[in-house]
Design a protein around this motif. Structure first.
Motif, PDB file in Angstrom:
ATOM      1  N   ALA A  25      69.191  10.349  50.750  1.00  0.00           N
ATOM      2  CA  ALA A  25      69.417   8.989  51.262  1.00  0.00           C
ATOM      3  C   ALA A  25      68.170   8.123  51.085  1.00  0.00           C
ATOM      4  O   ALA A  25      68.266   6.934  50.815  1.00  0.00           O
ATOM      5  CB  ALA A  25      69.813   9.031  52.734  1.00  0.00           C
ATOM      6  N   SER A  26      67.017   8.731  51.229  1.00  0.00           N
ATOM      7  CA  SER A  26      65.769   7.981  51.163  1.00  0.00           C
ATOM      8  C   SER A  26      65.283   7.736  49.742  1.00  0.00           C
ATOM      9  O   SER A  26      64.743   6.674  49.450  1.00  0.00           O
ATOM     10  CB  SER A  26      64.672   8.727  51.937  1.00  0.00           C
ATOM     11  N   PHE A  27      65.477   8.728  48.857  1.00  0.00           N
ATOM     12  CA  PHE A  27      64.866   8.637  47.526  1.00  0.00           C
ATOM     13  C   PHE A  27      65.847   8.789  46.361  1.00  0.00           C
ATOM     14  O   PHE A  27      65.430   8.736  45.209  1.00  0.00           O
ATOM     15  CB  PHE A  27      63.768   9.701  47.380  1.00  0.00           C
ATOM     16  N   GLY A  28      67.120   9.025  46.660  1.00  0.00           N
ATOM     17  CA  GLY A  28      68.092   9.215  45.589  1.00  0.00           C
ATOM     18  C   GLY A  28      67.701  10.400  44.729  1.00  0.00           C
ATOM     19  O   GLY A  28      67.296  11.437  45.220  1.00  0.00           O
ATOM     20  N   LYS A  29      67.765  10.249  43.445  1.00  0.00           N
ATOM     21  CA  LYS A  29      67.450  11.334  42.505  1.00  0.00           C
ATOM     22  C   LYS A  29      65.978  11.342  42.101  1.00  0.00           C
ATOM     23  O   LYS A  29      65.565  12.151  41.276  1.00  0.00           O
ATOM     24  CB  LYS A  29      68.331  11.208  41.276  1.00  0.00           C
ATOM     25  N   GLU A  30      65.184  10.436  42.666  1.00  0.00           N
ATOM     26  CA  GLU A  30      63.767  10.350  42.296  1.00  0.00           C
ATOM     27  C   GLU A  30      62.987  11.595  42.712  1.00  0.00           C
ATOM     28  O   GLU A  30      62.035  11.983  42.046  1.00  0.00           O
ATOM     29  CB  GLU A  30      63.122   9.128  42.940  1.00  0.00           C
ATOM     30  N   LEU A  31      63.358  12.213  43.824  1.00  0.00           N
ATOM     31  CA  LEU A  31      62.602  13.350  44.333  1.00  0.00           C
ATOM     32  C   LEU A  31      63.068  14.657  43.701  1.00  0.00           C
ATOM     33  O   LEU A  31      62.265  15.484  43.306  1.00  0.00           O
ATOM     34  CB  LEU A  31      62.722  13.420  45.859  1.00  0.00           C
ATOM     35  N   ALA A  32      64.369  14.851  43.621  1.00  0.00           N
ATOM     36  CA  ALA A  32      64.915  16.081  43.039  1.00  0.00           C
ATOM     37  C   ALA A  32      66.200  15.737  42.301  1.00  0.00           C
ATOM     38  O   ALA A  32      67.017  14.972  42.795  1.00  0.00           O
ATOM     39  CB  ALA A  32      65.194  17.105  44.129  1.00  0.00           C
ATOM     40  N   GLY A  33      66.348  16.319  41.151  1.00  0.00           N
ATOM     41  CA  GLY A  33      67.523  16.030  40.345  1.00  0.00           C
ATOM     42  C   GLY A  33      68.696  16.948  40.621  1.00  0.00           C
ATOM     43  O   GLY A  33      69.729  16.841  39.972  1.00  0.00           O
ATOM     44  N   THR A  34      68.556  17.852  41.577  1.00  0.00           N
ATOM     45  CA  THR A  34      69.617  18.805  41.867  1.00  0.00           C
ATOM     46  C   THR A  34      70.810  18.098  42.486  1.00  0.00           C
ATOM     47  O   THR A  34      70.670  17.377  43.473  1.00  0.00           O
ATOM     48  CB  THR A  34      69.112  19.906  42.834  1.00  0.00           C
ATOM     49  N   GLU A  35      71.975  18.314  41.893  1.00  0.00           N
ATOM     50  CA  GLU A  35      73.204  17.733  42.430  1.00  0.00           C
ATOM     51  C   GLU A  35      73.579  18.434  43.730  1.00  0.00           C
ATOM     52  O   GLU A  35      73.246  19.604  43.943  1.00  0.00           O
ATOM     53  CB  GLU A  35      74.347  17.859  41.420  1.00  0.00           C
ATOM     54  N   ARG A  36      74.303  17.732  44.554  1.00  0.00           N
ATOM     55  CA  ARG A  36      74.695  18.231  45.876  1.00  0.00           C
ATOM     56  C   ARG A  36      75.397  19.592  45.800  1.00  0.00           C
ATOM     57  O   ARG A  36      75.018  20.531  46.507  1.00  0.00           O
ATOM     58  CB  ARG A  36      75.598  17.200  46.541  1.00  0.00           C
ATOM     59  N   ASP A  37      76.408  19.732  44.965  1.00  0.00           N
ATOM     60  CA  ASP A  37      77.155  20.993  44.894  1.00  0.00           C
ATOM     61  C   ASP A  37      76.259  22.158  44.481  1.00  0.00           C
ATOM     62  O   ASP A  37      76.349  23.258  45.046  1.00  0.00           O
ATOM     63  CB  ASP A  37      78.342  20.881  43.934  1.00  0.00           C
ATOM     64  N   GLU A  38      75.400  21.910  43.510  1.00  0.00           N
ATOM     65  CA  GLU A  38      74.481  22.947  43.051  1.00  0.00           C
ATOM     66  C   GLU A  38      73.501  23.308  44.165  1.00  0.00           C
ATOM     67  O   GLU A  38      73.203  24.484  44.399  1.00  0.00           O
ATOM     68  CB  GLU A  38      73.728  22.445  41.817  1.00  0.00           C
ATOM     69  N   TYR A  39      72.999  22.288  44.867  1.00  0.00           N
ATOM     70  CA  TYR A  39      72.073  22.528  45.965  1.00  0.00           C
ATOM     71  C   TYR A  39      72.733  23.393  47.048  1.00  0.00           C
ATOM     72  O   TYR A  39      72.139  24.361  47.528  1.00  0.00           O
ATOM     73  CB  TYR A  39      71.593  21.202  46.570  1.00  0.00           C
ATOM     74  N   ILE A  40      73.949  23.049  47.421  1.00  0.00           N
ATOM     75  CA  ILE A  40      74.641  23.804  48.472  1.00  0.00           C
ATOM     76  C   ILE A  40      74.858  25.250  48.040  1.00  0.00           C
ATOM     77  O   ILE A  40      74.557  26.183  48.788  1.00  0.00           O
ATOM     78  CB  ILE A  40      75.967  23.116  48.853  1.00  0.00           C
ATOM     79  N   LYS A  41      75.370  25.462  46.837  1.00  0.00           N
ATOM     80  CA  LYS A  41      75.618  26.833  46.358  1.00  0.00           C
ATOM     81  C   LYS A  41      74.326  27.648  46.326  1.00  0.00           C
ATOM     82  O   LYS A  41      74.299  28.797  46.773  1.00  0.00           O
ATOM     83  CB  LYS A  41      76.270  26.814  44.982  1.00  0.00           C
ATOM     84  N   ASN A  42      73.251  27.062  45.807  1.00  0.00           N
ATOM     85  CA  ASN A  42      71.976  27.778  45.744  1.00  0.00           C
ATOM     86  C   ASN A  42      71.405  28.048  47.132  1.00  0.00           C
ATOM     87  O   ASN A  42      70.869  29.127  47.385  1.00  0.00           O
ATOM     88  CB  ASN A  42      70.968  27.002  44.896  1.00  0.00           C
ATOM     89  N   SER A  43      71.516  27.089  48.030  1.00  0.00           N
ATOM     90  CA  SER A  43      71.012  27.281  49.395  1.00  0.00           C
ATOM     91  C   SER A  43      71.767  28.394  50.109  1.00  0.00           C
ATOM     92  O   SER A  43      71.166  29.240  50.777  1.00  0.00           O
ATOM     93  CB  SER A  43      71.136  25.985  50.200  1.00  0.00           C
ATOM     94  N   VAL A  44      73.080  28.402  49.970  1.00  0.00           N
ATOM     95  CA  VAL A  44      73.899  29.437  50.613  1.00  0.00           C
ATOM     96  C   VAL A  44      73.559  30.804  50.028  1.00  0.00           C
ATOM     97  O   VAL A  44      73.434  31.791  50.767  1.00  0.00           O
ATOM     98  CB  VAL A  44      75.407  29.114  50.482  1.00  0.00           C
ATOM     99  N   LYS A  45      73.373  30.880  48.728  1.00  0.00           N
ATOM    100  CA  LYS A  45      73.011  32.149  48.081  1.00  0.00           C
ATOM    101  C   LYS A  45      71.690  32.682  48.643  1.00  0.00           C
ATOM    102  O   LYS A  45      71.586  33.846  49.026  1.00  0.00           O
ATOM    103  CB  LYS A  45      72.919  31.944  46.571  1.00  0.00           C
TER     104      LYS A  45
END
Length: 192
Positions: free
Chosen positions: A163-183
């Protein structure tokens, strides 16, 4: 509540979301609401009263309630993904920006409960989920509140930073982030 009051509240909340409480003036609110400042003060005592009436309205609250558990499958991976997605669906960038604007020292004492309600519901619901998963024999015994805080912190962090930085900070898409975090989370608790 009459239409003019609603317009004033909506204008105030929109401006606070965009530029914060301190930078928002009653003149700005009146202009955005399409009323004169005298009308604003006939309806409300001050800017703070407008905001406090705004946070009391459902329109300006995130809809994170215990029913976040309603689609549970009692399978850790898919359920954690569902929890994280449900949070991110409800905690939009606009809501994040509004909650930041509501942290101004001039009103934080009155808005803190509103701001903390979302994380409290999420952590409590997730803690109860982990307890039930233990009862079902699907996970071992842990400090479930700490586990819930870990999942919440990861979810909140991604949501806040996006919300604060958009894709400027990390390019990881939401779905990929969630799957990797859960793993990573599941590997962590299975290794304990």
């Amino acid at each position: 509540m009459d239409e003019t009051s609603r317009k004033i509240i909506d204008a105030a909340m929109t401006l606070i979301r965009e530029k914060g409480y301190v930078a928002t003036t009653t003149k700005d609110i009146a202009r955005l609401a399409g009323v004169n400042e005298c009308t604003l003060f006939r309806k409300f005592q001050n800017k703070k009263e407008i905001v406090l009436q705004g946070v009391a309205q459902e329109k300006w609250r995130a809809n994170v309630t215990p029913d976040i558990l309603e689609n549970v499958r009692w399978e850790l991976g898919p359920d954690l993904e569902m929890f994280m997605n449900a949070y991110m669906d409800r905690i939009t960038p606009d809501f994040v920006k509004l909650s930041i604007g509501l942290r101004a020292p001039q009103l934080y004492e009155e808005t803190a409960a509103f701001i903390m309600k979302v994380p409290q519901v999420f952590v409590t619901s997730l803690t109860e989920y982990f307890r039930k998963m233990e009862e079902l024999g699907r996970i071992g015994h842990f400090d479930f509140e700490s586990l819930a805080m870990t999942v919440f912190s990861s979810t909140f962090g991604y949501t806040f930073l996006s919300a604060s930085f958009g894709k400027e900070l990390a390019g990881t898409e939401r779905d990929e982030y969630i799957k990797n975090s859960v793993k990573v989370f599941m590997e962590g608790i299975s290794g304990l």
